[in-house]
Design a protein around this motif. Sequence first.
Motif, PDB file in Angstrom:
ATOM      1  N   ASN A 478       1.071  14.779  -9.026  1.00 57.06           N
ATOM      2  CA  ASN A 478       1.874  15.138  -7.852  1.00 57.06           C
ATOM      3  C   ASN A 478       1.481  16.475  -7.236  1.00 57.06           C
ATOM      4  N   VAL A 479       0.533  17.175  -7.851  1.00 58.69           N
ATOM      5  CA  VAL A 479      -0.025  18.396  -7.268  1.00 58.69           C
ATOM      6  C   VAL A 479      -1.497  18.173  -6.932  1.00 58.69           C
ATOM      7  N   ASP A 480      -2.250  17.740  -7.913  1.00 59.78           N
ATOM      8  CA  ASP A 480      -3.673  17.470  -7.716  1.00 59.78           C
ATOM      9  C   ASP A 480      -3.946  16.004  -7.377  1.00 59.78           C
ATOM     10  N   TYR A 481      -3.079  15.127  -7.831  1.00 60.51           N
ATOM     11  CA  TYR A 481      -3.318  13.701  -7.576  1.00 60.51           C
ATOM     12  C   TYR A 481      -2.002  12.934  -7.563  1.00 60.51           C
ATOM     13  N   HIS A 482      -2.065  11.745  -6.982  1.00 59.33           N
ATOM     14  CA  HIS A 482      -0.932  10.828  -6.953  1.00 59.33           C
ATOM     15  C   HIS A 482      -1.279   9.586  -7.756  1.00 59.33           C
ATOM     16  N   THR A 483      -0.320   9.111  -8.548  1.00 54.27           N
ATOM     17  CA  THR A 483      -0.504   7.893  -9.330  1.00 54.27           C
ATOM     18  C   THR A 483       0.279   6.760  -8.688  1.00 54.27           C
ATOM     19  N   LEU A 484      -0.415   5.685  -8.345  1.00 49.92           N
ATOM     20  CA  LEU A 484       0.277   4.517  -7.811  1.00 49.92           C
ATOM     21  C   LEU A 484       1.091   3.844  -8.905  1.00 49.92           C
ATOM     22  N   SER A 485       2.225   3.306  -8.523  1.00 46.36           N
ATOM     23  CA  SER A 485       3.053   2.523  -9.443  1.00 46.36           C
ATOM     24  C   SER A 485       3.801   1.488  -8.611  1.00 46.36           C
ATOM     25  N   TYR A 486       4.562   0.647  -9.288  1.00 46.86           N
ATOM     26  CA  TYR A 486       5.300  -0.393  -8.574  1.00 46.86           C
ATOM     27  C   TYR A 486       6.221   0.213  -7.519  1.00 46.86           C
ATOM     28  N   GLU A 487       6.858   1.350  -7.826  1.00 46.68           N
ATOM     29  CA  GLU A 487       7.779   1.969  -6.880  1.00 46.68           C
ATOM     30  C   GLU A 487       7.082   2.899  -5.895  1.00 46.68           C
ATOM     31  N   ARG A 488       5.880   3.377  -6.223  1.00 41.41           N
ATOM     32  CA  ARG A 488       5.202   4.384  -5.395  1.00 41.41           C
ATOM     33  C   ARG A 488       3.784   3.908  -5.063  1.00 41.41           C
ATOM     34  N   ARG A 489       3.718   2.824  -4.301  1.00 36.33           N
ATOM     35  CA  ARG A 489       2.418   2.227  -3.976  1.00 36.33           C
ATOM     36  C   ARG A 489       2.197   2.054  -2.476  1.00 36.33           C
ATOM     37  N   ALA A 490       3.007   2.727  -1.665  1.00 33.85           N
ATOM     38  CA  ALA A 490       2.889   2.615  -0.210  1.00 33.85           C
ATOM     39  C   ALA A 490       1.879   3.630   0.328  1.00 33.85           C
ATOM     40  N   VAL A 491       1.131   3.216   1.347  1.00 34.19           N
ATOM     41  CA  VAL A 491       0.192   4.095   2.054  1.00 34.19           C
ATOM     42  C   VAL A 491       0.548   4.060   3.535  1.00 34.19           C
ATOM     43  N   ASP A 492       0.757   5.218   4.124  1.00 34.99           N
ATOM     44  CA  ASP A 492       1.082   5.281   5.549  1.00 34.99           C
ATOM     45  C   ASP A 492      -0.174   5.041   6.380  1.00 34.99           C
ATOM     46  N   LEU A 493      -0.015   4.245   7.425  1.00 34.27           N
ATOM     47  CA  LEU A 493      -1.111   3.928   8.347  1.00 34.27           C
ATOM     48  C   LEU A 493      -0.828   4.639   9.667  1.00 34.27           C
ATOM     49  N   ASP A 494      -1.542   5.721   9.907  1.00 30.27           N
ATOM     50  CA  ASP A 494      -1.342   6.524  11.116  1.00 30.27           C
ATOM     51  C   ASP A 494      -2.667   6.780  11.803  1.00 30.27           C
ATOM     52  N   ASN A 567     -14.105 -15.724   5.296  1.00 35.71           N
ATOM     53  CA  ASN A 567     -15.157 -16.462   6.003  1.00 35.71           C
ATOM     54  C   ASN A 567     -15.444 -15.916   7.390  1.00 35.71           C
ATOM     55  N   SER A 568     -14.650 -14.987   7.843  1.00 33.26           N
ATOM     56  CA  SER A 568     -14.845 -14.418   9.181  1.00 33.26           C
ATOM     57  C   SER A 568     -14.617 -12.914   9.127  1.00 33.26           C
ATOM     58  N   PRO A 569     -15.154 -12.181  10.102  1.00 33.45           N
ATOM     59  CA  PRO A 569     -14.946 -10.727  10.116  1.00 33.45           C
ATOM     60  C   PRO A 569     -13.464 -10.384  10.160  1.00 33.45           C
ATOM     61  N   LEU A 570     -13.094  -9.333   9.451  1.00 37.59           N
ATOM     62  CA  LEU A 570     -11.698  -8.924   9.382  1.00 37.59           C
ATOM     63  C   LEU A 570     -11.404  -7.890  10.462  1.00 37.59           C
ATOM     64  N   PRO A 571     -10.532  -8.209  11.413  1.00 34.03           N
ATOM     65  CA  PRO A 571     -10.211  -7.259  12.484  1.00 34.03           C
ATOM     66  C   PRO A 571      -9.166  -6.247  12.032  1.00 34.03           C
ATOM     67  N   VAL A 572      -9.010  -5.201  12.807  1.00 31.77           N
ATOM     68  CA  VAL A 572      -7.934  -4.235  12.551  1.00 31.77           C
ATOM     69  C   VAL A 572      -6.614  -4.900  12.923  1.00 31.77           C
ATOM     70  N   ASP A 573      -5.706  -4.992  11.958  1.00 25.81           N
ATOM     71  CA  ASP A 573      -4.410  -5.620  12.226  1.00 25.81           C
ATOM     72  C   ASP A 573      -3.250  -4.645  12.062  1.00 25.81           C
ATOM     73  N   SER A 574      -3.555  -3.380  11.830  1.00 27.81           N
ATOM     74  CA  SER A 574      -2.499  -2.373  11.677  1.00 27.81           C
ATOM     75  C   SER A 574      -2.295  -1.622  12.980  1.00 27.81           C
ATOM     76  N   LYS A 575      -1.136  -0.954  13.053  1.00 24.17           N
ATOM     77  CA  LYS A 575      -0.806  -0.112  14.191  1.00 24.17           C
ATOM     78  C   LYS A 575      -0.324   1.243  13.688  1.00 24.17           C
ATOM     79  N   HIS A 576      -0.374   2.199  14.585  1.00 21.91           N
ATOM     80  CA  HIS A 576       0.149   3.526  14.255  1.00 21.91           C
ATOM     81  C   HIS A 576       1.617   3.419  13.848  1.00 21.91           C
ATOM     82  N   ASP A 577       2.034   4.232  12.885  1.00 20.79           N
ATOM     83  CA  ASP A 577       3.408   4.308  12.425  1.00 20.79           C
ATOM     84  C   ASP A 577       3.812   3.091  11.586  1.00 20.79           C
ATOM     85  N   GLN A 578       2.853   2.544  10.834  1.00 22.70           N
ATOM     86  CA  GLN A 578       3.156   1.489   9.876  1.00 22.70           C
ATOM     87  C   GLN A 578       2.867   1.994   8.468  1.00 22.70           C
ATOM     88  N   TYR A 579       3.170   1.156   7.477  1.00 24.29           N
ATOM     89  CA  TYR A 579       2.726   1.422   6.116  1.00 24.29           C
ATOM     90  C   TYR A 579       2.410   0.100   5.453  1.00 24.29           C
TER      91      TYR A 579
END
Length: 665
Positions: A478-494, A567-579
């Motif tokens: 929580n200072v040098d690194y973050h550990t993903l877990s079931y409760e803390r696995r979200a990534v903000d998409l900005d 089987n096909s190229p993957l497009p960007v499907d996210s938007k600003h202010d999502q997670y």
Amino acid sequence: MTAHVRAMLALAALATTHAFVDEAVDVLLLSKHIGEEVLNSWDIIGKPFNASQGVELPFIHKRERQLFSRLSYITRAIQKLEVGIEKSRVVAMLLEKNIGRGPRLELKLNEMSDLLSRVDSADRQMREYVRLQRELERRTLEEFASWCVSHDRGALPGLLERVHALVVPPHAHLLGHSLLDLIVSDLQDRHPEVCELQLSPHQLIYDMYNTIALTEIKGYAMMQFSWMLLRIYGKGNFTQEASLTRERYTERTARTATAAKAALAMAQRDLYRCDPPQHVKGETYEEVTRLLQGYIENEVDMNPDMTCKENCAYYTLAKNYGCFKDMYCANQPTCKGRIINCQYVDSDMWVCPAASTSTRRYEWIEFENERKLGRMGYCKRGTTKVDSWWRWLFWHCSYCMCLCDEPGPKSDRYFSLWDATSDVKNNKVVTGLRLIKHGRVFHLQVSEGRLGERGAVTPGGWVPFNKFDVNDPDVRENVDYHTLSYERRAVDLDELDSPFGHIMTGVRFRMIGAHLHFEIRSTPFNYTTGRLSPERSQWISNDNTDGTERPRSQLRLINPDIPIYSNSPLPVDSKHDQYIEFTNSDFDADAAQSTVPFIDIQPVEPLKGASLISGAGMIHRGTSGSGGFIAPKLFTYDYSRHVKAELPPDSDEGESPDFMPVSAY
């Protein structure tokens, strides 16, 4: 004026010219300097002198040498800028990538390519004539100068007018849209197909404008010096003709700048990487491993009493308490973490175990009811029959399909919280971004370049990142690194951009609640001088949380399979202010053995580190049925506010009543 004074002025003029050769770094500044040099050159040949005694041959040679000396320095300045512009080769790249599928755009690009090549060929020929001026016949130079100002459609003025007509159609309602508008429209429609150019549409349009503007500068210099040369050779005064050339150049460059500003305002500035021709782990992508993974467990081993009086759905959060009578549990690695969200599929199954070195537990599972989990195929280690059983006639000890959340040596689930910044004290800015995995930790890494005048960037290299192991004694969670877990696995998409007058000089992850959050560092800079103001740097983020009035929306993964199998190229499907949340791959497609999304580790570095970057973000590329990739994204600098026509200065170009053009050698 004495000969000594005239010599001093000539040397001063040459010194001034040499200075602008070293300093002219964009077409706007170069256009202004070229205009000034043309004016000064007319002064040289137009200075009054006493022609009553006729004109001697040495005088003609002197005027020629002075003129070619000026022209030589101007061509050096053009060449210096040309080297930078040619790195992008925008027209050739557009044709090579076959982006212009519409016939209108493709025809216009081909025509533009042909016209630019012909003007460039004339410019190279002029440089060769400048180099060999003492060895050439007067007729050779005279014929070339005549072609440079001829009214013939195939001569230099006609070529320049045709280039201009492609950018600013004289009758748009009849002849169609501007070439720049067509390019913008085409890139907006098929942006995923152009991301491998490693130029944002905005940067591409700006470089196209630079290419066209440089062609105008070449043409203007050649035409003006041709009028001068013809005047020296006694073919006429050409004062009015030179003035008309300047006026037409002024008009064309102003209209081209207006068209470019309009196109730049519409063009997107974002840049990211598409799917590579071939996915290679460690080169194009990496994985978070064993965060949530499909796991077979019998309910008898998920309670301390070792009973079977509940059902699989009862065990939403459990753990392993032992291995009852060394049944199937003895033949697989035990989940030493938490067991989550169990479900009953069927009582009996055949299991194909994965290799002991793999991060997977199973290759595939086939149930007796014919439901199949994962990709069926040859099982190298042989299948194992797994059967549920009855206990004391009325308790059914069922095998459940669960998820295992197990930190450990096979689980790479760590993200560095260290800043990744450029060396602002030495005037360096961020020029590229990538996610990289070292050991079991994911890091942000930036490349940097030295910022110069008027947006020029000298490429540097990738800035070393702080390498560490989460087990190091001085490294703190929580200072040098973050550990993903079931409760803390979200990534903000900005998608974050710098304010006006700022440029990006760093990125980092930090935690906001349970979300891994992306930020950029923005630093003020002076576009003209290129100097940064490090003490005024600021971190920019979108601190939107679940507690706000309009919280972030979640990008949910639907039946997410392993993304490299798409089987096909993957497009960007996210938007600003999502997670997005890291989760298990689809049970049916992959037996939930992988953690998705994967991490795209391809570097995003426009123009190989020689472009200004104003912003960055985290995006997701994916579609229904695929886990997709989390990937970095960049925003190239907005050049539109710097596009304008630097008009050549007005002058009485060569108007000198005492000047008598020579009639012969």
